[in-house]
Write a protein that holds these residues in place. Structure first.
Motif, PDB file in Angstrom:
ATOM      1  N   ARG A   1       1.214  -3.092 -10.089  1.00 51.47           N
ATOM      2  CA  ARG A   1       1.109  -4.555 -10.174  1.00 51.47           C
ATOM      3  C   ARG A   1       1.236  -5.197  -8.798  1.00 51.47           C
ATOM      4  NH1 ARG A   1       5.058  -4.764 -15.520  1.00 51.47           N
ATOM      5  NH2 ARG A   1       3.444  -4.101 -17.038  1.00 51.47           N
ATOM      6  N   LYS A   2       2.082  -4.624  -7.958  1.00 44.44           N
ATOM      7  CA  LYS A   2       2.219  -5.147  -6.597  1.00 44.44           C
ATOM      8  C   LYS A   2       0.942  -4.892  -5.803  1.00 44.44           C
ATOM      9  CE  LYS A   2       5.283  -5.148  -2.561  1.00 44.44           C
ATOM     10  NZ  LYS A   2       6.570  -4.650  -1.983  1.00 44.44           N
TER      11      LYS A   2
ATOM     12  N   GLY B   1       5.191  -1.129 -11.873  1.00 48.84           N
ATOM     13  CA  GLY B   1       5.470  -2.219 -10.940  1.00 48.84           C
ATOM     14  C   GLY B   1       4.789  -2.024  -9.596  1.00 48.84           C
ATOM     15  N   HIS B   2       4.662  -0.768  -9.161  1.00 49.78           N
ATOM     16  CA  HIS B   2       3.958  -0.480  -7.911  1.00 49.78           C
ATOM     17  C   HIS B   2       2.495  -0.884  -8.022  1.00 49.78           C
ATOM     18  CE1 HIS B   2       7.120   1.780  -5.800  1.00 49.78           C
ATOM     19  NE2 HIS B   2       7.449   2.283  -6.972  1.00 49.78           N
TER      20      HIS B   2
ATOM     21  N   THR C   1       1.246   3.986  -5.007  1.00 53.39           N
ATOM     22  CA  THR C   1       1.924   2.858  -4.385  1.00 53.39           C
ATOM     23  C   THR C   1       1.524   2.790  -2.915  1.00 53.39           C
ATOM     24  OG1 THR C   1       4.089   1.814  -3.996  1.00 53.39           O
ATOM     25  CG2 THR C   1       3.954   4.205  -3.720  1.00 53.39           C
TER      26      THR C   1
ATOM     27  N   SER D   1      -1.576  -7.433  -6.783  1.00 52.52           N
ATOM     28  CA  SER D   1      -1.299  -8.762  -6.222  1.00 52.52           C
ATOM     29  C   SER D   1      -1.659  -8.846  -4.741  1.00 52.52           C
ATOM     30  CB  SER D   1       0.180  -9.122  -6.411  1.00 52.52           C
ATOM     31  OG  SER D   1       1.015  -8.348  -5.547  1.00 52.52           O
ATOM     32  N   ARG D   2      -1.722  -7.698  -4.069  1.00 48.04           N
ATOM     33  CA  ARG D   2      -1.996  -7.678  -2.623  1.00 48.04           C
ATOM     34  C   ARG D   2      -3.469  -7.381  -2.301  1.00 48.04           C
ATOM     35  NH1 ARG D   2       2.632  -6.968   0.624  1.00 48.04           N
ATOM     36  NH2 ARG D   2       4.427  -7.882  -0.464  1.00 48.04           N
TER      37      ARG D   2
ATOM     38  N   PHE E   1       2.003  -1.729   2.484  1.00 42.84           N
ATOM     39  CA  PHE E   1       1.473  -2.822   1.673  1.00 42.84           C
ATOM     40  C   PHE E   1       0.739  -3.855   2.521  1.00 42.84           C
ATOM     41  CE2 PHE E   1       4.192  -1.438  -1.892  1.00 42.84           C
ATOM     42  CZ  PHE E   1       3.298  -1.630  -2.940  1.00 42.84           C
TER      43      PHE E   1
END
Length: 349
Positions: free
Chosen positions: A302-303, A299-300, A180, A306-307, A274
């Motif tokens: 996937r974030k 979820g980490h 993450t 997305s970034r 992030f």
């Protein structure tokens, strides 16, 4: 009552709980794990002559380099391990690339065979600077692909914040595995490494208190190895992996002194980068995570995806946090594609 006495009381309390049936359930689960067979992997058997790289604050870092058998691509792949592990965790990746690609493995500071750093330098930013020291020392020429698992992935993210100008120049590709760039609850990472009485809802204050009695905590961990093995199986893996996998991870966790575990805990909790991951979009970047990861949930990943513009997300269905072991074939295939893309990108420059 002193801390050591309180921790000793935990052991006595555990005995009382055992009388109520917990020990029986642990023993039953341990037998289930022990019946899993079909794999004779000799973990920890892959090594090469040691190099010592001195970090910017003087800490000696243990580094091993596998050279290719034939000259070819000048690319080097640097593997960065996670919290309370060591370079041996990359066993399947090391075996796959040995003799084919130049690869570098090292133990993070205060882990494995590397030297202990000061408590004040137990930060993710310092780990990012350590990575720079390793690259400068053993990869002075040619492009590099960075592969980080868990805290190792956070190390790569910290490196990206500190040295963004190297991406697209020195750094030709990145893999972030089970990791993450922020928003982590590090208490979840501690479940296999602390007495069960303290395993839930850990705060920085609790960890600091335990750290002051770290020898007693380590003693309790050794006494409770059967429980620790069961917890490691539950939290490190998603599927029913061979018993040798669980024991290997448990051995690495148990070999990491609790004082070291506590040293990095605040940095994991405070980690928030992030906003700095966008630079990874300038090179081929692959993000890998198991969908059943209980420590750094998917979820980490996937974030992160997305970034990071143009990144590739590989979700390993049903796998847990130690996806590099549990789904090593799928992970290696994704790394193969990344290395090929990075080599092509580096060659085009």
């Amino acid at each position: 009552m002193g801390l050591t006495a309180r921790i000793a009381g935990t052991v006595a309390g555990a005995a009382g709980i055992a009388a109520a049936g917990t020990a029986l359930r642990v023993a039953q689960r341990r037998r289930v794990i022990g019946r899993r067979d079909g794999d004779s992997t000799q973990f920890g058997s892959l090594h090469s002559p040691a190099h010592t790289v001195i970090a910017d604050d003087g800490v000696p870092l243990h580094v091993e380099i596998d050279e290719p058998e034939t000259s070819g691509s000048a690319l080097t792949v640097v593997f960065v391990h996670g919290y309370a592990l060591n370079l041996d965790c990359w066993h399947f990746q090391r075996a796959a690339y040995r003799g084919l690609v130049r690869t570098v493995f090292y133990d993070q500071r205060s882990h494995g065979r590397s030297g202990r750093g000061s408590i004040s330098e137990g930060t993710i930013d310092q780990l990012g600077r350590d990575l720079k020291s390793v690259i400068d020392a053993v990869v002075p020429d040619g492009p590099v692909v960075l592969v980080g698992h868990s805290m190792g992935g956070m190390t790569v993210v910290a490196f990206a914040e500190l040295y963004p100008e190297l991406f697209g120049e020195k750094v030709a590709g990145v893999a972030l595995i089970s990791t993450t760039a922020g928003g982590l609850d590090p208490s979840r990472l501690l479940f296999p490494m602390v007495p069960s009485r303290f395993g839930a809802g850990l705060t920085g204050g609790t960890v600091r208190t335990l750290a002051r009695g770290h020898r007693a905590v380590d003693g309790v961990r050794r006494l409770g190895r059967s429980i620790a093995t069961v917890v490691t199986d539950a939290y490190a893996f998603g599927d029913a992996v061979p018993a040798g996998y669980v024991e290997f991870v448990d051995d690495m966790l148990s070999a990491t002194p609790f004082q070291v575990v506590a040293e990095f805990f605040p940095g994991l909790r405070e980690f928030d980068k992030f906003e700095h991951v966008g630079v990874l979009g300038t090179v081929p970047t692959t993000i890998i995570c198991g969908t059943a990861d209980k420590l750094t949930s998917v979820g980490h990943s996937r974030k992160l995806h997305s970034r990071i513009p143009g990144s590739t997300l590989v979700e390993c269905e049903g796998a847990g946090h130690m996806v590099v072991l549990e789904r090593h074939g799928q992970v290696n295939a994704a790394l193969d594609q990344l290395v090929a893309a990075a080599s092509a990108a580096a060659g085009a420059r």
